[in-house]
Design an enzyme around this catalytic site. Sequence first.
Site, PDB file in Angstrom:
ATOM      1  N   LYS A  36      51.286   0.342  87.105  1.00 14.77           N
ATOM      2  CA  LYS A  36      51.131  -0.136  85.720  1.00 14.77           C
ATOM      3  C   LYS A  36      50.816   1.040  84.791  1.00 14.77           C
ATOM      4  O   LYS A  36      50.426   2.130  85.260  1.00 14.77           O
ATOM      5  CB  LYS A  36      50.010  -1.169  85.665  1.00 14.77           C
ATOM      6  N   TYR A 268      34.290  25.067  64.796  1.00 16.05           N
ATOM      7  CA  TYR A 268      33.579  24.243  63.803  1.00 16.05           C
ATOM      8  C   TYR A 268      32.108  24.048  64.161  1.00 16.05           C
ATOM      9  O   TYR A 268      31.770  23.888  65.343  1.00 16.05           O
ATOM     10  CB  TYR A 268      34.219  22.857  63.717  1.00 16.05           C
TER      11      TYR A 268
HETATM   12  C1  LIG Z   1      44.918  -1.722  88.428  1.00 12.83           C
HETATM   13  C2  LIG Z   1      44.825  -2.757  89.451  1.00 12.83           C
HETATM   14  C3  LIG Z   1      44.750  -2.449  90.817  1.00 12.83           C
HETATM   15  C4  LIG Z   1      44.613  -1.030  91.333  1.00 12.83           C
HETATM   16  O1  LIG Z   1      43.264  -0.654  91.327  1.00 12.83           O
HETATM   17  P1  LIG Z   1      42.821   0.844  91.777  1.00 12.83           P
HETATM   18  O2  LIG Z   1      41.349   0.830  91.632  1.00 12.83           O
HETATM   19  O3  LIG Z   1      43.492   1.780  90.823  1.00 12.83           O
HETATM   20  O4  LIG Z   1      43.287   1.017  93.170  1.00 12.83           O
HETATM   21  C5  LIG Z   1      44.770  -3.480  91.722  1.00 12.83           C
HETATM   22  N1  LIG Z   1      44.853  -4.762  91.312  1.00 12.83           N
HETATM   23  C6  LIG Z   1      44.895  -5.108  90.014  1.00 12.83           C
HETATM   24  C7  LIG Z   1      44.951  -6.547  89.626  1.00 12.83           C
HETATM   25  C8  LIG Z   1      44.868  -4.125  89.046  1.00 12.83           C
HETATM   26  O5  LIG Z   1      44.906  -4.452  87.748  1.00 12.83           O
END
Ligand SMILES: *Cc1c(COP(=O)(O)O)cnc(C)c1O
Length: 376
Positions: A36, A268
Site C-alpha cells: 500500500k 536561520y
Molecule cells: C499496513 C498493514 C499491514 C502491514 O503492517 P506492517 O506493520 O507494516 O507489517 C498489515 N495489515 C494491514 C491491515 C495493514 O494496514
Amino acid sequence: MSIPYNLIRVSIDSDALKHNWQMMHGKGGNAMAVVKADAYGHGLLHVARVLDDAGCRRMAVGTVQEAVYLRENGFTGQIVALLGALDDTDCEAVTRHDIIPFCGSEAQLEHLEKVRRTFTPDERLPLALKFDTGMRRLGFNKGQIHKLLQYLEKHPGLQVVMAASHLATADMPEQEDFVLQQGRDFAEICNALAPLAPFDSCLANSAAIMAYPALHLDLQRPGVALYGGNPFYGTAWEEKGHGLKQVMHVEAPVLQVRELAPGESISYGRTWVADKPTRVAIVATGYADAYSRGLSSGKDTQSAMLLHGKRVPIVGRVCMQMTAVNIENAPHTKAGDTVTLLGGRGKEAISPDELASWWGTISYEVMCLLGQNPRK
Ligand SMILES: *Cc1c(COP(=O)(O)O)cnc(C)c1O
C-alpha cells in the site's frame, strides 16, 4: 503536476527487497506482501515486479485504484484492497478486475452484492471479511457474526475467501497480553465462521511474523519488514528483527564547502555557533524534500548524514532546500560529492529506524515521506 525542484534521489535495492521477502515468507509460511501507499514509498510497480519475480503471488494494496493499477500492469496474482470498495466505481472495478476487497460493514456487503448482480450476475465475487478485534478502526465485531452468516447464506454470489483482523501492539513487547487477547478473539471469530466454505485466516503483520508463530495462521501480511524496517527497533525484542536488509537509499549532492571561524553561526536563527574553525558542507536537501525540519541541530542532536562512509552531524536548522553538516570526519569533501541521507553501505549506514528516531517518528513515516522524491 508542479515542475521538478528536488536534487535529492531515492534508489531501491531490489536484492535486499527479495531477501526480506524470502525471510518473511519463509518465517510465516504463506505471506501476502503489503504494498500500500506506493509500497511504503518504494514505488508500487517496481516493488510488485521484484516481488513477483521472487515468487510472491499475493499482494495487498490500500485502495481499489491501486489494485486496478497492478492488474493493468500485468500482475496476475491475488490482489487485496485493504481499504475496501467505497463506491459504485470501486465495486464495479473489483468485479471486472478480480480484486478482493476487504469488507467490514453490512452496508459494504450490500453494496458489493448490488453491483455484482448488475455487472457479473453469473459469477461469484470473492471478498475478505474484516473483523475488529482491538484496533477499533474498521470491521465487523463478534456480535455481528450471526447476522453476517445469515446474509451470506441468502447471497451465495458473495464468496468469502479470507477473514482478517489487524493487531494493535504486535511491535510492543510490554503489550504482549493485548496481542494474545486479539489472537484469541480472532480464533473465536474464525471458529464461528465455520459454516462458510474454507477460507484463509489472516492476522499477522511484520512484527507478529517475527514474534508470534502461533498467530501465523493461514496467511500473513508483512509490510515494513519487506522494506527493511525493524518494528522492534529500540525495544527489548530488537534482535528479532535482525537479518533484514535496508531497501531504500536516499542521496543528495553537496552544493558548497566552507569554513566557519570561531564565533560564526550557521543557518536561520543562529542556533549553532562554531567554537573553533569548522568546515561545513551545504547539502542540497531540506524540508521541501520531506527531510524534516525536526532534524535540525539542537540540544543532544544525533541527526547526521553519511559522507565518504563517515557520519557527519547536522549543524544549524534544516532549511527548505539546504542543510549544513559538519565535515570534520570527512575532510576531503568537495562540491558535487554525494551525501547519503538514508541507507548507504558499511557499518555507518543510516537505517530507516535510526533516522526515524532522530526525526521523532517511525520508519514507516520516514519511508513514505522520503519515498515521494524522484527515484533514480
Ligand atoms: C499496513 C498493514 C499491514 C502491514 O503492517 P506492517 O506493520 O507494516 O507489517 C498489515 N495489515 C494491514 C491491515 C495493514 O494496514
